[in-house]
Design a protein around this motif. Structure first.
Motif, mmCIF file in Angstrom:
data_model
loop_
_atom_site.group_PDB
_atom_site.id
_atom_site.type_symbol
_atom_site.label_atom_id
_atom_site.label_comp_id
_atom_site.label_asym_id
_atom_site.label_seq_id
_atom_site.Cartn_x
_atom_site.Cartn_y
_atom_site.Cartn_z
ATOM 1 N N HIS A 163 0.863 -1.187 0.000
ATOM 2 C CA HIS A 163 0.000 0.000 0.000
ATOM 3 C C HIS A 163 0.905 1.245 0.000
ATOM 4 C CE1 HIS A 163 -0.252 -0.436 4.728
ATOM 5 N NE2 HIS A 163 0.953 -0.659 4.274
ATOM 6 N N SER A 165 0.681 3.557 2.250
ATOM 7 C CA SER A 165 0.778 4.050 3.633
ATOM 8 C C SER A 165 2.205 4.123 4.199
ATOM 9 C CB SER A 165 -0.118 3.210 4.545
ATOM 10 O OG SER A 165 -1.458 3.269 4.095
ATOM 11 N N ARG A 189 0.415 -6.721 -4.758
ATOM 12 C CA ARG A 189 -0.069 -7.800 -3.887
ATOM 13 C C ARG A 189 -0.082 -9.104 -4.666
ATOM 14 N NH1 ARG A 189 -4.776 -4.774 -0.249
ATOM 15 N NH2 ARG A 189 -3.539 -2.893 0.053
ATOM 16 N N GLN A 203 -2.502 3.321 -5.939
ATOM 17 C CA GLN A 203 -3.260 3.933 -4.844
ATOM 18 C C GLN A 203 -2.946 5.416 -4.754
ATOM 19 O OE1 GLN A 203 -2.373 1.866 -1.153
ATOM 20 N NE2 GLN A 203 -4.099 0.461 -1.446
ATOM 21 N N GLY A 294 -6.673 6.344 2.053
ATOM 22 C CA GLY A 294 -6.022 5.776 0.876
ATOM 23 C C GLY A 294 -7.028 4.965 0.086
HETATM 24 N N1 PHE Z 1 -3.494 1.405 3.255
HETATM 25 C C1 PHE Z 1 -4.862 0.971 3.359
HETATM 26 C C2 PHE Z 1 -5.100 -0.107 2.279
HETATM 27 O O1 PHE Z 1 -4.321 -0.255 1.386
HETATM 28 C C3 PHE Z 1 -5.832 2.112 3.125
HETATM 29 C C4 PHE Z 1 -5.786 3.149 4.222
HETATM 30 C C5 PHE Z 1 -5.001 4.267 4.068
HETATM 31 C C6 PHE Z 1 -6.564 3.000 5.362
HETATM 32 C C7 PHE Z 1 -4.954 5.246 5.056
HETATM 33 C C8 PHE Z 1 -6.525 3.957 6.358
HETATM 34 C C9 PHE Z 1 -5.744 5.064 6.174
HETATM 35 O O2 PHE Z 1 -6.096 -0.810 2.328
#
Ligand code: PHE
Length: 328
Positions: A163, A165, A189, A203, A294
């Motif tokens: 992700h 994040s 993934r 993303q 995200g």
């Molecule tokens: N990183 C999470 C995902 O890929 C999405 C997310 C981002 C959730 C920021 C909370 C805050 O599913």
């Protein structure tokens, strides 16, 4: 000059005919050559004068042939230019122009929207460490949440980020609050690929940190995005859910009208929430709050543009891609 020779020269229409005239008059067996050979038969007192006369005629014929050659050459050139004439007023033939991929356009559009809201655009590495992708985001070691994101590991223990994040902690480590950033990029993934799952997708992550940032600010940010994408007054929805790196956490959806069916439906986009204190601790932050969200960019392209299969985005099939030339 010999009148007959002059007539021959003038009658020559091309260089070949002119060459025949030259042979006829000046060649080895030509008329002038013959006359010159005949000089020896003349009495010596006439020879000199006759010789001069014949040479003068010879030179006149040579000059006439040369002049004719230049004329023929000019005429041929003019004919060729006329035949090869280019009409510079004709419209040009242009080659096929490339275009931006629908995913690129949707990404640019999103970044425009967030730039307009004062967000900075930053990007991070696709090859990540366990620490940034999981550990610093409050995934405890051996926690099953790690297994939910099927992960591509490298032999040296790194991974392709699952992700965007991880950029939250990377950005916080190198910047001081307050700030607003968005992070677009590829994520990976180890999925079983089907119409809605690809092993690689995109993303967009948003992170806002400062003093007294609240859940209301998060709602407002998602609302602003929805208004910009689907028009003022678009409905948005948050439903509680769990992500280790936010508390409280939610998934969010945007209400939109399907252009074909005319029906309103919820477009489930992604996750969001208030940044977890453990994430701030991992980044060395104290005394601030913040939110993050995200979501997958493919979904935001597939549903509104009616692309039924995520794999079509990556097959470079012009029949698919060309349909979005006019989009955005
Ligand atoms: N990183 C999470 C995902 O890929 C999405 C997310 C981002 C959730 C920021 C909370 C805050 O599913």
């Amino acid at each position: 000059m010999h009148e007959e020779a002059r007539a021959d020269v003038e009658a020559a229409e091309d260089l070949r005919a002119l060459q025949e005239v030259r042979v006829k008059w000046l060649g080895k067996k030509g008329r002038i050559t013959q006359e010159l050979k005949g000089l020896g038969a003349l009495p010596s007192d006439e020879r000199r004068e006759a010789g001069q006369r014949i040479h003068a005629v010879k030179e006149a014929i040579e000059a006439a042939i040369e002049a004719r050659r230049a004329t023929i050459h000019r005429a041929e050139l003019a004919a060729r230019l006329a035949a090869e004439r280019v009409d510079v007023t004709l419209p040009g033939r242009s080659g096929p122009a490339g275009g931006l991929h629908l995913l690129t356009k949707v990404t640019h559009h999103l970044l425009d929207v967030f730039a307009g809201l004062g967000y900075e655009v930053v990007t991070g590495p696709e090859l990540e460490t366990d620490h940034y992708n999981f550990g610093a985001l409050n995934f405890p070691p051996e926690h099953p949440a790690r297994d939910e994101q099927d992960t591509f590991w490298t032999r040296d223990g790194r991974l392709l980020r699952t992700h965007t994040s991880p950029m939250q902690v990377r950005y916080m480590e190198t910047h001081a609050p307050p700030f607003k950033v968005v992070v677009p990029g590829k994520v990976f993934r180890n999925e079983a690929v089907d119409a809605t799952h690809e092993a690689q997708f995109h993303q967009l992550e948003a992170l806002v940190v400062g003093e007294r940032i609240t859940m209301a600010d998060l709602r407002g940010a998602i609302q602003e995005m929805a208004d910009a994408l689907f028009g003022e007054g678009t409905r948005t929805r948050l439903q509680p859910t769990f992500f280790p790196f936010v508390e409280p956490g939610a998934e969010f959806a945007i209400r939109w009208t399907h252009p074909k069916t005319g029906r309103d439906e919820w477009l489930e986009l992604g996750g969001c929430g208030m940044v977890h204190p453990n994430v701030f601790a991992a980044a060395g932050y104290e005394g601030v709050t913040g939110f993050a969200f995200g979501f997958g960019i493919e979904r935001l392209a597939m549903v509104p543009y009616g692309v039924p299969d995520i794999r079509w985005f990556y097959q470079s099939d012009l029949r698919v891609l060309e349909q979005f030339e006019g989009a955005l």
